[in-house]
Write a protein that holds these residues in place. Structure first.
Motif, PDB file in Angstrom:
ATOM      1  N   LEU A   1     -79.338  14.391  34.165  1.00 23.23           N
ATOM      2  CA  LEU A   1     -80.639  13.995  34.353  1.00 23.23           C
ATOM      3  C   LEU A   1     -81.705  14.716  33.438  1.00 23.23           C
ATOM      4  O   LEU A   1     -81.441  15.600  32.758  1.00 23.23           O
ATOM      5  N   SER A   2     -82.781  14.124  33.329  1.00 26.73           N
ATOM      6  CA  SER A   2     -84.097  14.655  32.852  1.00 26.73           C
ATOM      7  C   SER A   2     -84.965  14.898  33.832  1.00 26.73           C
ATOM      8  O   SER A   2     -85.043  14.173  34.656  1.00 26.73           O
ATOM      9  N   TYR A   3     -86.038  15.733  33.848  1.00 29.25           N
ATOM     10  CA  TYR A   3     -87.023  16.160  34.654  1.00 29.25           C
ATOM     11  C   TYR A   3     -88.041  15.127  34.597  1.00 29.25           C
ATOM     12  O   TYR A   3     -88.782  14.838  33.677  1.00 29.25           O
ATOM     13  N   PRO A   4     -88.402  14.303  35.735  1.00 23.12           N
ATOM     14  CA  PRO A   4     -89.192  13.364  35.981  1.00 23.12           C
ATOM     15  C   PRO A   4     -90.728  13.824  36.077  1.00 23.12           C
ATOM     16  O   PRO A   4     -91.352  12.998  36.929  1.00 23.12           O
ATOM     17  N   GLY A   5     -91.129  14.909  35.523  1.00 23.69           N
ATOM     18  CA  GLY A   5     -92.618  15.253  35.811  1.00 23.69           C
ATOM     19  C   GLY A   5     -92.627  16.672  35.240  1.00 23.69           C
ATOM     20  O   GLY A   5     -92.091  17.099  34.406  1.00 23.69           O
ATOM     21  N   VAL A   6     -93.770  17.361  35.790  1.00 22.49           N
ATOM     22  CA  VAL A   6     -93.886  18.844  35.175  1.00 22.49           C
ATOM     23  C   VAL A   6     -93.719  19.622  36.649  1.00 22.49           C
ATOM     24  O   VAL A   6     -94.413  19.494  37.513  1.00 22.49           O
ATOM     25  N   ALA A   7     -93.170  21.028  36.120  1.00 19.79           N
ATOM     26  CA  ALA A   7     -92.914  21.847  37.571  1.00 19.79           C
ATOM     27  C   ALA A   7     -94.026  23.004  37.173  1.00 19.79           C
ATOM     28  O   ALA A   7     -94.131  23.420  36.007  1.00 19.79           O
ATOM     29  N   PHE A   8     -94.439  23.480  38.338  1.00 17.45           N
ATOM     30  CA  PHE A   8     -95.421  24.759  38.192  1.00 17.45           C
ATOM     31  C   PHE A   8     -94.728  25.857  38.914  1.00 17.45           C
ATOM     32  O   PHE A   8     -94.483  25.565  40.478  1.00 17.45           O
ATOM     33  N   ASP A   9     -94.475  26.908  38.536  1.00 16.68           N
ATOM     34  CA  ASP A   9     -94.033  28.027  39.044  1.00 16.68           C
ATOM     35  C   ASP A   9     -95.370  28.297  40.369  1.00 16.68           C
ATOM     36  O   ASP A   9     -96.274  29.160  39.927  1.00 16.68           O
ATOM     37  N   LEU A  10     -94.585  28.280  41.609  1.00 17.82           N
ATOM     38  CA  LEU A  10     -95.514  28.957  42.672  1.00 17.82           C
ATOM     39  C   LEU A  10     -94.915  29.769  43.669  1.00 17.82           C
ATOM     40  O   LEU A  10     -95.064  29.779  44.756  1.00 17.82           O
ATOM     41  N   ASN A  11     -93.942  30.661  43.011  1.00 18.23           N
ATOM     42  CA  ASN A  11     -92.978  31.229  43.652  1.00 18.23           C
ATOM     43  C   ASN A  11     -93.751  32.425  44.721  1.00 18.23           C
ATOM     44  O   ASN A  11     -93.102  32.735  45.891  1.00 18.23           O
ATOM     45  N   ASP A  12     -94.794  32.586  44.392  1.00 19.82           N
ATOM     46  CA  ASP A  12     -95.440  33.832  44.930  1.00 19.82           C
ATOM     47  C   ASP A  12     -96.314  33.336  46.188  1.00 19.82           C
ATOM     48  O   ASP A  12     -96.728  33.762  47.109  1.00 19.82           O
ATOM     49  N   ALA A  13     -96.221  31.671  46.345  1.00 19.57           N
ATOM     50  CA  ALA A  13     -96.782  31.129  47.316  1.00 19.57           C
ATOM     51  C   ALA A  13     -96.034  30.444  48.297  1.00 19.57           C
ATOM     52  O   ALA A  13     -96.567  29.489  49.260  1.00 19.57           O
ATOM     53  N   CYS A  14     -94.734  30.610  48.261  1.00 18.48           N
ATOM     54  CA  CYS A  14     -93.638  29.571  48.919  1.00 18.48           C
ATOM     55  C   CYS A  14     -93.802  30.078  50.561  1.00 18.48           C
ATOM     56  O   CYS A  14     -93.760  31.141  51.002  1.00 18.48           O
ATOM     57  N   GLY A  15     -94.333  28.952  51.306  1.00 16.04           N
ATOM     58  CA  GLY A  15     -94.225  29.042  52.594  1.00 16.04           C
ATOM     59  C   GLY A  15     -95.595  29.648  53.083  1.00 16.04           C
ATOM     60  O   GLY A  15     -95.495  29.971  54.336  1.00 16.04           O
ATOM     61  N   ILE A  16     -96.494  30.082  52.281  1.00 15.88           N
ATOM     62  CA  ILE A  16     -97.613  30.474  52.791  1.00 15.88           C
ATOM     63  C   ILE A  16     -99.028  30.050  52.272  1.00 15.88           C
ATOM     64  O   ILE A  16     -98.926  28.859  51.496  1.00 15.88           O
ATOM     65  N   GLU A  17    -100.045  30.100  52.731  1.00 22.03           N
ATOM     66  CA  GLU A  17    -101.386  29.282  52.640  1.00 22.03           C
ATOM     67  C   GLU A  17    -102.172  30.045  51.234  1.00 22.03           C
ATOM     68  O   GLU A  17    -102.947  30.806  51.305  1.00 22.03           O
ATOM     69  N   LYS A  18    -101.352  29.707  50.207  1.00 21.86           N
ATOM     70  CA  LYS A  18    -102.103  30.125  48.828  1.00 21.86           C
ATOM     71  C   LYS A  18    -101.673  29.146  47.793  1.00 21.86           C
ATOM     72  O   LYS A  18    -100.654  28.368  47.805  1.00 21.86           O
ATOM     73  N   HIS A  19    -102.535  29.126  46.980  1.00 25.35           N
ATOM     74  CA  HIS A  19    -102.384  28.089  45.744  1.00 25.35           C
ATOM     75  C   HIS A  19    -102.300  26.740  46.184  1.00 25.35           C
ATOM     76  O   HIS A  19    -101.333  25.971  46.085  1.00 25.35           O
ATOM     77  N   TRP A  20    -103.451  26.265  47.075  1.00 25.97           N
ATOM     78  CA  TRP A  20    -103.500  25.008  47.542  1.00 25.97           C
ATOM     79  C   TRP A  20    -103.460  23.771  46.516  1.00 25.97           C
ATOM     80  O   TRP A  20    -104.004  24.034  45.244  1.00 25.97           O
ATOM     81  N   ILE A  21    -102.643  22.804  46.897  1.00 26.71           N
ATOM     82  CA  ILE A  21    -102.431  21.825  46.049  1.00 26.71           C
ATOM     83  C   ILE A  21    -103.506  20.614  46.436  1.00 26.71           C
ATOM     84  O   ILE A  21    -103.855  20.503  47.570  1.00 26.71           O
ATOM     85  N   VAL A  22    -104.105  20.027  45.488  1.00 23.00           N
ATOM     86  CA  VAL A  22    -105.241  19.286  45.576  1.00 23.00           C
ATOM     87  C   VAL A  22    -105.023  17.777  45.009  1.00 23.00           C
ATOM     88  O   VAL A  22    -104.109  17.725  44.010  1.00 23.00           O
ATOM     89  N   ALA A  23    -105.985  16.837  45.436  1.00 25.79           N
ATOM     90  CA  ALA A  23    -105.729  15.500  44.942  1.00 25.79           C
ATOM     91  C   ALA A  23    -106.370  15.445  43.485  1.00 25.79           C
ATOM     92  O   ALA A  23    -107.446  15.990  43.143  1.00 25.79           O
ATOM     93  N   LEU A  24    -105.562  14.874  42.380  1.00 22.51           N
ATOM     94  CA  LEU A  24    -105.875  14.774  41.169  1.00 22.51           C
ATOM     95  C   LEU A  24    -107.113  13.934  40.934  1.00 22.51           C
ATOM     96  O   LEU A  24    -108.168  14.532  40.170  1.00 22.51           O
ATOM     97  N   GLU A  25    -107.486  13.170  41.560  1.00 26.19           N
ATOM     98  CA  GLU A  25    -108.419  12.113  41.627  1.00 26.19           C
ATOM     99  C   GLU A  25    -108.773  11.546  42.820  1.00 26.19           C
ATOM    100  O   GLU A  25    -108.163  11.828  44.009  1.00 26.19           O
ATOM    101  N   LYS A  26    -109.923  10.740  43.025  1.00 27.25           N
ATOM    102  CA  LYS A  26    -110.055   9.987  44.290  1.00 27.25           C
ATOM    103  C   LYS A  26    -108.838   9.036  44.564  1.00 27.25           C
ATOM    104  O   LYS A  26    -108.353   8.251  43.798  1.00 27.25           O
ATOM    105  N   SER A  27    -108.359   8.931  45.716  1.00 25.54           N
ATOM    106  CA  SER A  27    -106.970   8.145  45.749  1.00 25.54           C
ATOM    107  C   SER A  27    -106.819   8.219  47.278  1.00 25.54           C
ATOM    108  O   SER A  27    -107.445   8.701  48.104  1.00 25.54           O
ATOM    109  N   THR A  28    -105.786   7.330  47.718  1.00 26.00           N
ATOM    110  CA  THR A  28    -105.214   7.035  48.901  1.00 26.00           C
ATOM    111  C   THR A  28    -103.892   7.644  49.225  1.00 26.00           C
ATOM    112  O   THR A  28    -103.072   7.387  48.387  1.00 26.00           O
ATOM    113  N   VAL A  29    -103.706   8.119  50.370  1.00 24.05           N
ATOM    114  CA  VAL A  29    -102.431   8.771  50.706  1.00 24.05           C
ATOM    115  C   VAL A  29    -101.420   7.714  51.160  1.00 24.05           C
ATOM    116  O   VAL A  29    -101.785   6.876  52.297  1.00 24.05           O
TER     117      VAL A  29
END
Length: 456
Positions: A162-190
């Protein structure tokens, strides 16, 4: 007869007009970037400048841009080049696609290469409309050193290469807690929110957004914590709106972010098909530029190959990049742009040999009998030592620092040994660690750690 000539002339005009149109229209846009499929010997025209693909050598692509000719490698984590007023990077090529079994991930590649061209005076993504996908409110810092980056070679996973289909960001210090919130890259629809069921876990989730400005562009946010997701299907999000926080997988807390171009809505099973190379855009959103700056060091302790959750997936196995200031000096002979590695318990090492990735599609032969790892440093005198050997295999290696031999060790399987400390002088701004390998390829060479410090 004149009537016949007129018809022939008319048909030829249509034919050449069609060819010109095909050469100037990209396969798709994302932001200000235009993505073109191009074959060897073919040309495209962007802003009246001709770009021609002359030849390829593994991950390297020779392009003629106006009157300039340049070699550019596929941008797994390599920045664009500015030539003749154009900003160009190679998003994918046939040699990278051929390495792995996940052909659908590389579905946007139709010819020999997929290149992204833009006007260097304009950003790839307008920062009034786009934002980095991780909030900075909790002090998030991106090292850009994670080994899982765009189309990086991941080896064999569940029986497939396999090749990695994106970019990974290290957030190990936030695993399972409310830290480093993930946000919408632009105006978009879920579009959907799905459980990922990672390793029988029911708390990891994935969110798919569709761009409001460019329908058909989708954003995949994978490895989120389902209990902290605050969006639902059909929600209209604005740029920077909160989505959730991270969970990760069994060995690493991280966000896997991907951009997809698709004429149909991706399902959970097809969410990584037609992956768009988005590394330069993410780099630009974080650093506010796409040109390289030079990072240098006066001291440091580098580890190689260690488990993701111990070292944030910073395995130090990838080719040198100036903006990182360290890495392996690899050439066009190495299609993976990285060396082998091994992780065992809380330890790891880079694994070197004459033939890398034997018995794999990525098998490649180093034309030299050594590997160089370079670190950008300030000129001066440095104290340095290295921990060498392999955690699983018998090893042989000769180690030099700036041309000064530190050790030649033949070690048993699992034996790791420190070299003596050497004092060396750096005059060219590059601290070079050279590791000679067994020319017969019977034994591997390994390096686990480097410790260095400027003395004066």
């Amino acid at each position: 007869m004149k009537h016949t000539y007129f018809i022939l002339f008319f048909l030829l005009s249509i034919f050449f007009s069609a060819n010109i149109y095909a050469q100037t229209q990209p396969d798709f846009h994302w932001g200000n970037g235009s993505y073109f499929n191009i074959g060897i010997g073919d040309s495209i025209t962007f802003r009246d400048i001709e770009v021609k693909l002359l030849e390829q050598n593994n991950i390297f692509n020779q392009l003629k841009i106006g009157n300039d000719t340049i070699w550019i490698k596929v941008s797994r984590r390599t920045l664009p080049v500015n030539v003749g007023g154009l900003r160009i990077f190679v998003a994918d090529n046939k040699n990278v696609k051929a390495l792995t079994d996940d052909q659908e991930v590389h579905g946007l590649l139709k010819k020999d290469a997929l290149i992204c061209v833009s006007d260097f005076k304009q950003p790839l993504l307008n920062q009034n409309n786009y934002i980095f996908p991780i909030s900075f409110n909790d002090g998030f810092l991106w090292s850009v050193e994670e080994s899982s980056t765009m189309f990086s070679y991941e080896g064999k996973v569940d029986g497939k290469y396999l090749s990695y289909p994106g970019v990974a960001f290290d957030l190990n210090d936030a695993c399972g807690i409310e830290k480093h919130w993930i946000v919408a890259l632009e105006k978009s629809t879920v579009i959907w929110v799905k459980n990922e069921n990672l390793n029988d876990s029911e708390i990891a989730a994935c969110v798919l957004l569709e761009s409001s400005s460019q329908p058909g562009i989708y954003y995949v946010y994978s490895h989120l914590f389902d209990k902290n997701i605050i969006v639902k299907k059909g929600d209209q999000l604005v740029r920077g709106e909160l989505i959730g926080t991270i969970w990760g997988d069994y060995n690493w807390g991280h966000l896997q972010f991907s951009v997809i171009k698709s004429d149909t809505v991706p399902t959970f099973d097809t969410k990584f098909f037609n992956a768009v190379n988005c590394f330069p855009q993410l780099y630009e959103l974080y650093f506010k530029q796409t040109y390289s700056f030079s990072r240098n060091y006066t001291k440091g302790k580098l580890s190689f190959g260690r488990r993701c959750n111990i070292n944030g997936n910073k395995k130090n196995i990838i080719a040198f990049e100036e903006y990182l200031g360290k890495g392996w000096k690899l050439g066009d002979w190495n299609v993976t742009d990285r060396v082998e590695w091994i992780s065992k318990g809380d330890k790891g090492n880079a694994r070197l040999r004459k033939i890398l990735f034997r018995k794999e599609k990525t098998s490649c032969i180093n034309p030299e009998n050594y590997y160089d790892f370079e670190i950008n440093v300030r000129n001066g005198v440095y104290r340095i030592r290295a921990n060498i050997g392999d955690l699983e295999l018998a090893s042989w290696q000769k180690v030099q620092f700036e041309g000064v031999t530190a050790a030649t060790y033949s070690l048993d399987a699992g034996e790791i040994k420190w070299t003596s400390e050497k004092v060396v002088k750096v005059k060219d701004g590059k601290l070079t660690i050279r590791i000679f390998v067994d020319e017969s390829n019977k034994k591997v060479a390994g390096i686990s750690e480097i410790v260095f410090q400027k003395a004066y």
